[in-house]
Enzyme design. Sequence first.
Site, PDB file in Angstrom:
ATOM      1  N   SER A  66     -11.986  -1.750   4.024  1.00 15.17           N
ATOM      2  CA  SER A  66     -12.770  -2.886   4.515  1.00 15.17           C
ATOM      3  C   SER A  66     -13.533  -2.535   5.786  1.00 15.17           C
ATOM      4  CB  SER A  66     -11.859  -4.078   4.810  1.00 15.17           C
ATOM      5  OG  SER A  66     -11.087  -4.410   3.697  1.00 15.17           O
TER       6      SER A  66
HETATM    7  N1  SAH Z   1      -6.337  -2.840   2.744  1.00 13.08           N
HETATM    8  C1  SAH Z   1      -7.120  -1.778   2.181  1.00 13.08           C
HETATM    9  C2  SAH Z   1      -8.262  -2.315   1.337  1.00 13.08           C
HETATM   10  C3  SAH Z   1      -8.166  -1.754  -0.007  1.00 13.08           C
HETATM   11  S1  SAH Z   1      -9.189  -2.395  -1.271  1.00 13.08           S
HETATM   12  C4  SAH Z   1      -7.594  -0.791   3.221  1.00 13.08           C
HETATM   13  O1  SAH Z   1      -7.354  -1.055   4.430  1.00 13.08           O
HETATM   14  O2  SAH Z   1      -8.126   0.252   2.888  1.00 13.08           O
HETATM   15  C5  SAH Z   1      -8.033  -3.325  -2.221  1.00 13.08           C
HETATM   16  C6  SAH Z   1      -6.888  -2.569  -2.837  1.00 13.08           C
HETATM   17  O3  SAH Z   1      -6.113  -3.520  -3.538  1.00 13.08           O
HETATM   18  C7  SAH Z   1      -7.273  -1.507  -3.855  1.00 13.08           C
HETATM   19  O4  SAH Z   1      -6.723  -0.273  -3.479  1.00 13.08           O
HETATM   20  C8  SAH Z   1      -6.663  -2.021  -5.169  1.00 13.08           C
HETATM   21  O5  SAH Z   1      -6.184  -0.995  -6.014  1.00 13.08           O
HETATM   22  C9  SAH Z   1      -5.518  -2.876  -4.654  1.00 13.08           C
HETATM   23  N2  SAH Z   1      -5.026  -3.894  -5.579  1.00 13.08           N
HETATM   24  C10 SAH Z   1      -5.745  -4.693  -6.414  1.00 13.08           C
HETATM   25  N3  SAH Z   1      -4.914  -5.516  -7.085  1.00 13.08           N
HETATM   26  C11 SAH Z   1      -3.642  -5.249  -6.677  1.00 13.08           C
HETATM   27  C12 SAH Z   1      -2.347  -5.757  -7.004  1.00 13.08           C
HETATM   28  N4  SAH Z   1      -2.174  -6.731  -7.905  1.00 13.08           N
HETATM   29  N5  SAH Z   1      -1.271  -5.224  -6.382  1.00 13.08           N
HETATM   30  C13 SAH Z   1      -1.409  -4.231  -5.471  1.00 13.08           C
HETATM   31  N6  SAH Z   1      -2.603  -3.705  -5.115  1.00 13.08           N
HETATM   32  C14 SAH Z   1      -3.714  -4.204  -5.709  1.00 13.08           C
END
Ligand code: SAH
Length: 218
Positions: A66
């Site tokens: 993000s």
């Molecule tokens: N907080 C992260 C943002 C990652 S983007 C950072 O600081 O980099 C969102 C992430 O959520 C992705 O890696 C995706 O694979 C994960 N995601 C999506 N659905 C999910 C679920 N049901 N359980 C766990 N992770 C999930």
Amino acid sequence: MISDSKKFERLRDEMVKWQIENRGITNARVLNAMRTVPRHYFVSDALVDQAYGDFPLPIGEMQTISQPFIVAEMTQALELKKDDRVLEIGTGSGYQAAILSRLVFRVYTIERIFSLYKKSRQLFDSLKYHNIVSRYSDGTIRWPGEEPFNAIIVTAGAPRIPEALVSQLAVGGRMVIPVGSPISQELVRLYRDEDGIHQSVLGGCRFVKLIGEQGWKE
Ligand code: SAH
């Protein structure tokens, strides 16, 4: 691994000043954490020079880290205290979890893509962020044995608020989650007290999809 030199420290100070304080984030502990965590470790080598820019960046597997401001905004909205236990859904690069880990007693973070889970875990270990517990799973289902959490942060966009997450929120607990369509969402803040759940909207946002049992179906 690229080291954390004075150059990156300066880039972080500028990021905090222009992108974060300038847009109204005031919580000193949050600002400090953003000045401390080496964001450039959380992106691929090719993107290191862009790590402190005012935008999200790709982290592989069609996912993103993000934008710094949204990390600060969501973190501030959680009103964290030092002995809190926080649950994050969507570890991704691990950056948000790293910021949280500087502010609370323990962070529990869940990722559904194995390669991201593994890479972020290795990074937490090499940075000695020992108060982060990682899990490879679908975060829209409960994490039995660890609930309730003082705060919950979802960093992927949900079609609706997963009941499994609300049920893991302690009385006095705070939660932030993007809710809406796959292309745009509202950042929703929930607060639980003795009377129940109270909701407010913080603003618009755009996240990748939350995929799982109580999220989108792929
Ligand atoms: N907080 C992260 C943002 C990652 S983007 C950072 O600081 O980099 C969102 C992430 O959520 C992705 O890696 C995706 O694979 C994960 N995601 C999506 N659905 C999910 C679920 N049901 N359980 C766990 N992770 C999930």
